[in-house]
Write an enzyme that holds these catalytic residues in place. Sequence first.
Site, mmCIF file in Angstrom:
data_model
loop_
_atom_site.group_PDB
_atom_site.id
_atom_site.type_symbol
_atom_site.label_atom_id
_atom_site.label_comp_id
_atom_site.label_asym_id
_atom_site.label_seq_id
_atom_site.Cartn_x
_atom_site.Cartn_y
_atom_site.Cartn_z
ATOM 1 N N CYS A 1 24.893 -11.193 -22.543
ATOM 2 C CA CYS A 1 24.760 -11.166 -21.359
ATOM 3 C C CYS A 1 25.044 -9.706 -21.459
ATOM 4 C CB CYS A 1 26.852 -10.897 -21.260
ATOM 5 S SG CYS A 1 27.503 -11.105 -19.651
ATOM 6 N N HIS B 1 28.111 -17.067 -23.767
ATOM 7 C CA HIS B 1 28.481 -16.203 -25.206
ATOM 8 C C HIS B 1 28.840 -16.894 -25.926
ATOM 9 C CE1 HIS B 1 29.971 -12.176 -23.401
ATOM 10 N NE2 HIS B 1 29.792 -13.050 -22.411
ATOM 11 N N GLU C 1 29.526 -16.717 -29.600
ATOM 12 C CA GLU C 1 30.439 -15.802 -29.775
ATOM 13 C C GLU C 1 31.946 -16.535 -29.810
ATOM 14 O OE1 GLU C 1 30.581 -13.066 -27.185
ATOM 15 O OE2 GLU C 1 29.278 -14.253 -28.172
#
Length: 219
Positions: free
Chosen positions: A88, A195, A197
């Site tokens: 990002c 993302h 994560e």
Amino acid sequence: VIEMKVGIIRFPGSNCDRDVFHALQLAGAQPDYVWWNQRDLSQFEAIVIPGGFSYGDYLRAGAIAAITPVIDGIKDIVKEEKPVLGICNGAQILAEVGLVPGVFTLNEKAQFICEWADLKVRTNRTPFTHLYQKNEVIKMPIAHAEGRYYTEYIDELRDQDQIVLGFAGDNPNGSLDAITGVCDLEGRVCAVMPHPERASESILGSDDGLKFFKGILDF
């Protein structure tokens, strides 16, 4: 077992650093935080630049982060052929400093988009995607206002297998060729807007992103 040391870069305004720390621990790495003013990154085997709003995204996303001392350290890591992942805001920073081709600019509809997306793994030759099948569809969230990918060199990117991720369904931000992740020529520097994560445990809605971090260790 000696755990792989992975540095997580922190700028004023980074806000996904702890999420990345957790995901790296889940994958079996030994993560550590690195501040923007640290030049020497030689103790790390890999680097992750997390999401957030470095320096409040003033001027444009990644512009101020791009002139900090840690960027010189990241460039050294790249020369040492160690993997670097930008997520990002981290992807915007890698594009800003020219470590990956193209730019991530304002979304087609100039507003912040935060939603789950179906993504196609368009190459699995990078350290971060080599545990996926090519063209595998995975689910990860996006959250950005400046994620629309553009490059003048789209043919070269296709020929050189530098497109990492693409939107598999809708193209929510108007990116060229639905691209939402690219890599450098060698494939070791990877910039992705979604993302991983935030998709590292099934309780979050998907654990499709965990292989991004496991891939670094396996590589």
